[in-house]
Design a protein around this motif. Structure first.
Motif, PDB file in Angstrom:
ATOM      1  N   UNK A   1       0.852  -1.171   0.000  1.00 48.38           N
ATOM      2  CA  UNK A   1       0.000   0.000   0.000  1.00 48.38           C
ATOM      3  C   UNK A   1       0.900   1.236   0.000  1.00 48.38           C
ATOM      4  N   UNK A   2       0.500   2.234  -0.747  1.00 47.23           N
ATOM      5  CA  UNK A   2       1.269   3.476  -0.844  1.00 47.23           C
ATOM      6  C   UNK A   2       0.516   4.557  -0.070  1.00 47.23           C
ATOM      7  N   UNK A   3       1.204   5.210   0.851  1.00 48.95           N
ATOM      8  CA  UNK A   3       0.615   6.273   1.659  1.00 48.95           C
ATOM      9  C   UNK A   3       1.081   7.617   1.115  1.00 48.95           C
ATOM     10  N   UNK A   4       0.120   8.519   0.862  1.00 50.87           N
ATOM     11  CA  UNK A   4       0.474   9.856   0.373  1.00 50.87           C
ATOM     12  C   UNK A   4      -0.265  10.906   1.173  1.00 50.87           C
ATOM     13  N   UNK A   5       0.363  12.080   1.282  1.00 52.32           N
ATOM     14  CA  UNK A   5      -0.244  13.228   1.958  1.00 52.32           C
ATOM     15  C   UNK A   5      -0.110  14.447   1.050  1.00 52.32           C
ATOM     16  N   UNK A   6      -1.096  15.359   1.091  1.00 56.43           N
ATOM     17  CA  UNK A   6      -0.980  16.568   0.275  1.00 56.43           C
ATOM     18  C   UNK A   6       0.012  17.547   0.907  1.00 56.43           C
ATOM     19  N   UNK A   7       1.020  17.933   0.140  1.00 59.72           N
ATOM     20  CA  UNK A   7       2.018  18.896   0.611  1.00 59.72           C
ATOM     21  C   UNK A   7       2.214  19.917  -0.510  1.00 59.72           C
ATOM     22  N   UNK A   8       1.883  21.174  -0.245  1.00 62.49           N
ATOM     23  CA  UNK A   8       1.996  22.253  -1.230  1.00 62.49           C
ATOM     24  C   UNK A   8       1.323  21.887  -2.548  1.00 62.49           C
ATOM     25  N   UNK A   9       0.074  21.506  -2.478  1.00 64.09           N
ATOM     26  CA  UNK A   9      -0.763  21.182  -3.636  1.00 64.09           C
ATOM     27  C   UNK A   9      -0.245  20.000  -4.448  1.00 64.09           C
ATOM     28  N   UNK A  10       0.613  19.189  -3.875  1.00 61.70           N
ATOM     29  CA  UNK A  10       1.084  17.963  -4.513  1.00 61.70           C
ATOM     30  C   UNK A  10       0.927  16.822  -3.518  1.00 61.70           C
ATOM     31  N   UNK A  11       0.872  15.633  -4.052  1.00 61.41           N
ATOM     32  CA  UNK A  11       0.776  14.460  -3.191  1.00 61.41           C
ATOM     33  C   UNK A  11       2.174  13.862  -3.055  1.00 61.41           C
TER      34      UNK A  11
ATOM     35  N   UNK B   1       4.263   4.678   6.350  1.00 61.00           N
ATOM     36  CA  UNK B   1       3.016   4.337   7.041  1.00 61.00           C
ATOM     37  C   UNK B   1       2.930   5.030   8.391  1.00 61.00           C
ATOM     38  N   UNK B   2       3.997   5.021   9.149  1.00 59.54           N
ATOM     39  CA  UNK B   2       4.012   5.610  10.488  1.00 59.54           C
ATOM     40  C   UNK B   2       3.682   7.112  10.426  1.00 59.54           C
ATOM     41  N   UNK B   3       4.298   7.839   9.498  1.00 62.63           N
ATOM     42  CA  UNK B   3       4.021   9.272   9.385  1.00 62.63           C
ATOM     43  C   UNK B   3       2.573   9.513   8.950  1.00 62.63           C
ATOM     44  N   UNK B   4       2.078   8.716   8.015  1.00 63.87           N
ATOM     45  CA  UNK B   4       0.699   8.854   7.535  1.00 63.87           C
ATOM     46  C   UNK B   4      -0.293   8.689   8.681  1.00 63.87           C
ATOM     47  N   UNK B   5      -0.139   7.620   9.441  1.00 65.79           N
ATOM     48  CA  UNK B   5      -1.055   7.343  10.549  1.00 65.79           C
ATOM     49  C   UNK B   5      -0.924   8.397  11.652  1.00 65.79           C
ATOM     50  N   UNK B   6       0.294   8.811  11.954  1.00 67.52           N
ATOM     51  CA  UNK B   6       0.517   9.812  13.005  1.00 67.52           C
ATOM     52  C   UNK B   6      -0.038  11.174  12.609  1.00 67.52           C
ATOM     53  N   UNK B   7       0.144  11.538  11.355  1.00 69.42           N
ATOM     54  CA  UNK B   7      -0.336  12.846  10.882  1.00 69.42           C
ATOM     55  C   UNK B   7      -1.855  12.923  10.945  1.00 69.42           C
ATOM     56  N   UNK B   8      -2.514  11.845  10.536  1.00 68.36           N
ATOM     57  CA  UNK B   8      -3.985  11.845  10.537  1.00 68.36           C
ATOM     58  C   UNK B   8      -4.576  11.454  11.883  1.00 68.36           C
ATOM     59  N   UNK B   9      -3.784  10.896  12.753  1.00 72.76           N
ATOM     60  CA  UNK B   9      -4.274  10.495  14.071  1.00 72.76           C
ATOM     61  C   UNK B   9      -5.250   9.344  13.998  1.00 72.76           C
TER      62      UNK B   9
END
Length: 134
Positions: A1-11, A16-24
């Motif tokens: 599975x690929x985890x992505x987050x929007x950063x400065x209008x880009x994905x 995984x750890x950062x994705x889950x921690x950022x979204x809580x």
């Protein structure tokens, strides 16, 4: 599975750890959301609990029916201390039980399921602006 987050209008791809921690959220919450994802990308609505709109409308109709029924009975002012109270009184032969039974009879004649006794009593006790006393 690929985890992505929007950063400065880009994905941007993240671990995984950062994705889950950022979204809580937990990994299980993500799996559950993915299972509920539909073909168009939308997440299916929760199907548990809550009251359906049809039930709410039916309750409003029953409440209005009870208010209309209660308002058909004549009311009298108190002959004691009229200046000090706005309470209205029903005829001595009436009581909530008698009135409810009359309401049930009317509903049966119209082949409509009557409201519950507790709903009738609650509306009778607090029918809005009027103050009823027996």
């Amino acid at each position: 599975m690929i985890y992505t987050l929007p950063i400065h209008e880009q994905r941007k791809q993240v671990c995984r750890h950062m994705f889950l921690s950022t979204l809580g959220v937990t990994e299980r919450q993500i799996r559950t959301a993915l299972k509920k994802r539909q073909r168009d990308g939308q997440i299916a609505m929760e199907g548990r609990g809550g009251r359906r709109e049809a039930e709410k409308v039916e309750d409003e109709e029953k409440t209005q029916s009870i208010l209309d029924h209660i308002n058909t009975f004549p009311r009298m002012e108190s002959h004691y201390c009229r200046a000090n109270t706005k309470n209205e009184f029903l005829a001595p032969e009436l009581n909530p039980t008698t009135m409810y039974n009359m309401h049930v009879s009317e509903m049966a004649a119209d082949k409509i399921k009557p409201a519950s006794r507790s709903l009738y009593n609650n509306i009778f006790k607090f029918p809005g602006d009027s103050n009823f006393l027996l």
